[in-house]
Design an enzyme around this catalytic site. Structure first.
Site, short mmCIF file in Angstrom:
data_model
loop_
_atom_site.label_atom_id
_atom_site.label_comp_id
_atom_site.label_asym_id
_atom_site.label_seq_id
_atom_site.Cartn_x
_atom_site.Cartn_y
_atom_site.Cartn_z
N HIS A 69 0.83 -1.22 0.00
CA HIS A 69 0.00 0.00 0.00
C HIS A 69 0.86 1.27 0.00
CE1 HIS A 69 -3.89 -2.08 0.86
NE2 HIS A 69 -3.10 -2.96 1.45
N ASN A 142 -10.38 -2.80 2.36
CA ASN A 142 -10.05 -2.79 0.94
C ASN A 142 -11.32 -2.55 0.12
OD1 ASN A 142 -7.29 -3.28 1.10
ND2 ASN A 142 -7.52 -5.50 0.94
N HIS A 333 -3.92 1.10 12.10
CA HIS A 333 -3.69 -0.14 12.85
C HIS A 333 -5.04 -0.79 13.12
CE1 HIS A 333 -2.48 -3.14 15.56
NE2 HIS A 333 -2.32 -2.44 16.66
N TYR A 356 0.63 -4.23 12.15
CA TYR A 356 0.50 -2.79 11.86
C TYR A 356 1.31 -1.93 12.82
CZ TYR A 356 -2.79 -3.90 8.25
OH TYR A 356 -3.33 -4.40 7.09
FE1 HDE Z 1 -2.58 -4.78 5.46
N1 HDE Z 1 -0.78 -3.98 5.94
N2 HDE Z 1 -1.93 -6.60 6.04
N3 HDE Z 1 -4.34 -5.66 4.83
N4 HDE Z 1 -3.24 -3.02 4.83
C1 HDE Z 1 -0.42 -2.70 5.79
O1 HDE Z 1 0.68 -1.38 7.38
C2 HDE Z 1 -0.81 -6.84 6.75
C3 HDE Z 1 -4.67 -6.97 4.95
C4 HDE Z 1 -4.50 -2.72 4.39
O2 HDE Z 1 -3.24 3.50 3.96
C5 HDE Z 1 0.91 -2.37 6.41
O3 HDE Z 1 1.11 0.81 7.74
C6 HDE Z 1 -0.73 -8.23 7.13
C7 HDE Z 1 -6.07 -7.15 4.70
C8 HDE Z 1 -4.57 -1.33 4.01
O4 HDE Z 1 -1.66 3.34 5.45
C9 HDE Z 1 1.31 -3.68 7.07
C10 HDE Z 1 -1.84 -8.82 6.59
C11 HDE Z 1 -6.56 -5.91 4.44
C12 HDE Z 1 -3.29 -0.82 4.26
C13 HDE Z 1 0.17 -4.60 6.67
C14 HDE Z 1 -2.59 -7.80 5.91
C15 HDE Z 1 -5.46 -4.99 4.51
C16 HDE Z 1 -2.50 -1.90 4.78
C17 HDE Z 1 1.91 -1.76 5.47
C18 HDE Z 1 -2.26 -10.28 6.66
C19 HDE Z 1 -8.00 -5.53 4.07
C20 HDE Z 1 -2.81 0.59 4.00
C21 HDE Z 1 2.09 -0.34 5.93
C22 HDE Z 1 -2.28 -10.82 7.96
C23 HDE Z 1 -8.96 -5.86 5.08
C24 HDE Z 1 -3.06 1.49 5.16
C25 HDE Z 1 1.25 -0.19 7.09
C26 HDE Z 1 -2.62 2.89 4.83
C27 HDE Z 1 -1.16 -1.75 5.18
C28 HDE Z 1 0.14 -5.89 7.06
C29 HDE Z 1 -3.78 -8.07 5.20
C30 HDE Z 1 -5.64 -3.59 4.27
C31 HDE Z 1 2.67 -4.21 6.77
C32 HDE Z 1 0.38 -8.87 7.92
C33 HDE Z 1 -6.86 -8.48 4.78
C34 HDE Z 1 -5.76 -0.60 3.45
O5 HDE Z 1 1.31 -3.56 8.46
#
Ligand code: HDE
Length: 694
Positions: A69, A142, A333, A356
């Protein structure tokens, strides 16, 4: 005579005392253009503290981009609940309809780097920070309601597979490459999400025309401690609409900031994007009543099975002041919840609870990122967390521990309004084992396919062919086709035929746990509400001798409805009005724009203007391409000739009868009304026979 430029400068002039350029120590600087040197041609001097500080600060301007992202755009707004949801939750912002809760939303793509194009085929992040009176609640969702994997343990594998390949860092922001599809063929739990990713949901026209989903099943808890399962939805006021695939490829070059610009421009123009928050609510006792597991994030609850109840409205009405300070530094987060909202045991959600906070430490350089303006809660913060990098608070007193007497026991713990975790009963052995209830990976992929209209199916087949056509390893293409055969035989055959893979001979069993419904109209983007042209962009092609009154009428009608109307000519400046009226202002030189940046094109009348346009390859191409991408083409009087030359309208074509072709004579009354209706209807997707027949 007054000089307008000078007037503008004067209007912004401030007392020089307040604007003096200083070092970071506040020392006024006498020169910021020349280094301090020994003689005019001599070596630079170490004593030049201004040069050293300026370069040092510059050298450290970047922070690590988000690991996923990375590319995003954000805006502020407000949320208000329609009526109290106290029956389900104790969260104040959901129970007090008089409360207006400030929000910050960040939209994003997932795979690309920070500088990648907006219109790539990808999932879009839709993350909302609610600054509630009880603390921050982050809904980090999402624009698709399911995810690629069921367990957070697979997230690094999935992301490594979708990111550019490690040996040559190719391709940027694309899923069409071997490593992603290798992972997909071996991990069939991705199948449902891959159907979404290959659908037009992955190429939205505008952030304001996307749905949003919390994905996981959450738990709402009311004041009595009673829990209800809940899925969060955002429903866009403008309907859910997408771009054409060919168009997205061209936009990526013509305007890589397309979606970001659209969000920014709409807010600046007062055409504020709006969504309704919706909830699917499932009583705790119904947890096991579904054909799938509510904890499985690769499954939806079909809206026809549990309706989405609209509970409130969010409006985005303010652009950030500074991209870095706000959009880049915002830290979401999923663990940021307020009393009344709690988690479930969805194993993807559970892993996110770790990730997060962890990621912000490296990205924002320490534990005090919560003090940054965009992250700071509006609720008061009081605890014994101290020190650390970039601490901006000057904490008072001697006691940084609990319990204490030296600070009178403050801050006090507990009491009404404090967060209490839902006391879920849990019992079991420590195992590494996927629940049997997560086993079916195809049923809902089939449901998705069966819910699509013909043109959507055509687009999905074309997308699979494009993506797999870029996969170099034949065995991977075959593996994916074999998986698709479990979704739908016809789909698998059509995809196979386009990518040089032998089509599967027979149908194989599809999934078992689809659900009570076999097709869900809510999943389709066909026949969306077509009531508004807010945020739409229309191009008007002109040259000298154009009918200026028609240009003005079209512009007035569109802008009155919240659309953007831009007049394009061969060069900037003005063109002559055929009626001898005031010259017509040109907004854009045609060479700087392209049809793909607009929702529709209008060619006004005016003999001389149309003759010039007929002789311009750019103008003819503009109209032809608008038509090819299934958009509205419209013309008045002689302008119709340009539509004809571009193959967009002719007496023996059935184009007009398919809609999206609007013509008129002289008076613009009916014409503008029809134009607005056609633009509001988004696209005439059935015009694109190639992809439907694919
Ligand atoms: Fe994320 N995801 N994600 N994700 N995600 C991040 O956090 C992660 C997942 C989503 O505009 C990171 O600050 C893991 C699902 C959005 O700043 C990180 C897993 C969904 C955004 C991270 C998922 C999301 C992130 C990267 C599986 C939809 C952007 C930078 C267990 C429900 C937020 C950050 C923004 C961002 C980890 C799966 C949505 C690395 C480990 C499912 C919208 O923490």
């Amino acid at each position: 005579m007054t000089d307008p430029k000078q007037e503008r400068l004067d209007a912004h002039r401030v007392d020089p005392k307040d604007t003096a350029l200083t070092t970071d120590q506040g020392i006024r600087v006498d020169d910021t253009d020349n280094s301090l040197t020994l003689g005019e041609r001599g070596p630079s001097l170490l004593a030049d503290f201004h040069l050293r500080e300026k370069l040092t600060h510059f050298d450290h301007e970047r922070i690590p981009e988000r690991v996923v992202h990375a590319r995003g755009a954000g805006a502020y707004g407000r949320f208000q609940v329609y009526e109290s949801l106290a029956e389900y939750t104790s969260a104040e912002f959901l129970t007090d309809p008089s409360l207006e809760t400030p929000v910050f939303v960040r939209f994003s793509t997932v795979a690309g780097s920070r500088g990648s194009a907006d219109t790539v085929r990808d999932v879009r992040g839709f993350a909302t920070k609610f600054y509630t009176q009880q603390g921050n609640f982050d809904l980090v969702g999402n624009n698709m309601p399911v995810f690629f994997i069921q367990d957070g343990m697979k997230f690094p594998d999935f992301v490594h597979a979708v990111k550019p390949e490690p040996h040559n860092e190719i391709p940027q922001a694309q899923s069409a490459h071997d490593t992603l599809w290798d992972f997909v063929q071996l991990q069939p739990e991705t199948t449902h999400m891959m159907m979404w990713l290959m659908s037009d949901r992955a190429i939205p026209r505008s952030y304001a025309m996307m749905e949003g989903f919390g994905v996981h099943t959450f738990r709402l808890v009311n004041a009595e401690g009673r829990a209800t399962f809940a899925k969060f939805h955002w429903k866009p006021k403008l309907g859910k609409h997408s771009l054409d695939w060919d168009e997205t490829q061209k936009i990526a070059g013509k305007d890589p900031d397309f979606n970001r610009r659209d969000l920014w421009d709409s807010i600046e123009a007062g055409a504020y994007p709006e969504w309704e928050l919706g909830l699917q609510l499932v009583p705790a006792e119904d947890e096991h009543k579904f054909a799938f597991d509510l904890l499985d994030p690769t499954k939806i609850i079909p809206e026809e099975e549990v309706p989405v109840r609209p509970v409130g409205k969010m409006v985005l009405d303010r652009n950030p002041e500074n991209f870095f300070a706000e959009t880049e530094q915002v830290a979401f987060h999923i663990g940021n919840v307020v009393p009344g909202i709690d988690f479930t045991n969805d194993p993807l959600l559970q892993a996110r609870l770790f990730s997060y906070l962890d990621t912000q430490l490296i990205r924002l350089g320490g534990p005090n990122f919560t003090q940054l303006p965009v992250n700071r809660p509006v609720a008061p913060v009081a605890n014994h967390h101290r020190d650390g990098y970039h601490q901006t608070e000057i904490h008072q007193g001697r006691a940084a521990y609990h319990p204490n007497t030296l600070s009178g026991g403050c801050p006090v713990v507990g009491g009404s309004g404090s967060f209490t975790h839902f006391p879920e009963q849990a019992d079991g052995r420590a195992v590494r084992k996927r629940s049997e209830s997560f086993a079916d990976h195809y049923g809902q992929a089939t449901l998705f396919w069966n819910s699509m209209s013909d043109w959507e199916k055509g687009h999905i087949v074309s997308a699979f062919r494009f993506e797999l056509g870029k996969v170099e390893t034949m065995q991977i293409r075959e593996g994916v086709v074999a998986n698709l055969n479990h979704v739908d035989h016809e789909l698998a055959v059509k995809v196979a035929e386009g990518i040089g893979v032998a089509p599967p001979e027979e149908a194989v069993p599809t999934g078992t746990t689809a659900s009570a419904v076999t097709a869900s109209p809510a999943l389709s983007q066909d026949g969306q509400p077509a009531e508004t042209v807010t945020g739409r962009k229309v191009a008007v092609l002109v040259a000298d001798g154009v009918n200026g009154a028609q240009v003005a009428a079209v512009r007035d009608a569109l802008t009155a409805e919240g659309a953007f109307c831009e007049v394009l000519a061969a060069s900037d400046g003005t063109v002559e009005d055929a009626g001898g009226g005031a010259p017509v202002e040109v907004d854009r030189a045609m060479a700087t724009m392209a049809s793909v940046l607009y929702d529709a094109v209008v060619v006004p009348g005016g003999e001389r203007s149309v003759q010039t346009l007929l002789g311009s390859g750019d103008a003819v191409h503009f109209v032809a391409e608008t038509f090819k991408h299934c958009k509205t083409v419209a013309a008045l009087d002689e302008g119709v000739e340009l539509l004809e030359k571009a193959g967009a309208a002719s007496a023996d074509s059935d184009a007009a009868s398919q809609g999206g072709v609007v013509t008129g004579r002289g008076d613009t009354g009916d014409f503008t009304g029809e134009l607005i209706k056609a633009v509001a209807a988004h696209r005439v997707w059935t015009r694109d026979k190639d992809h439907i027949a694919a």
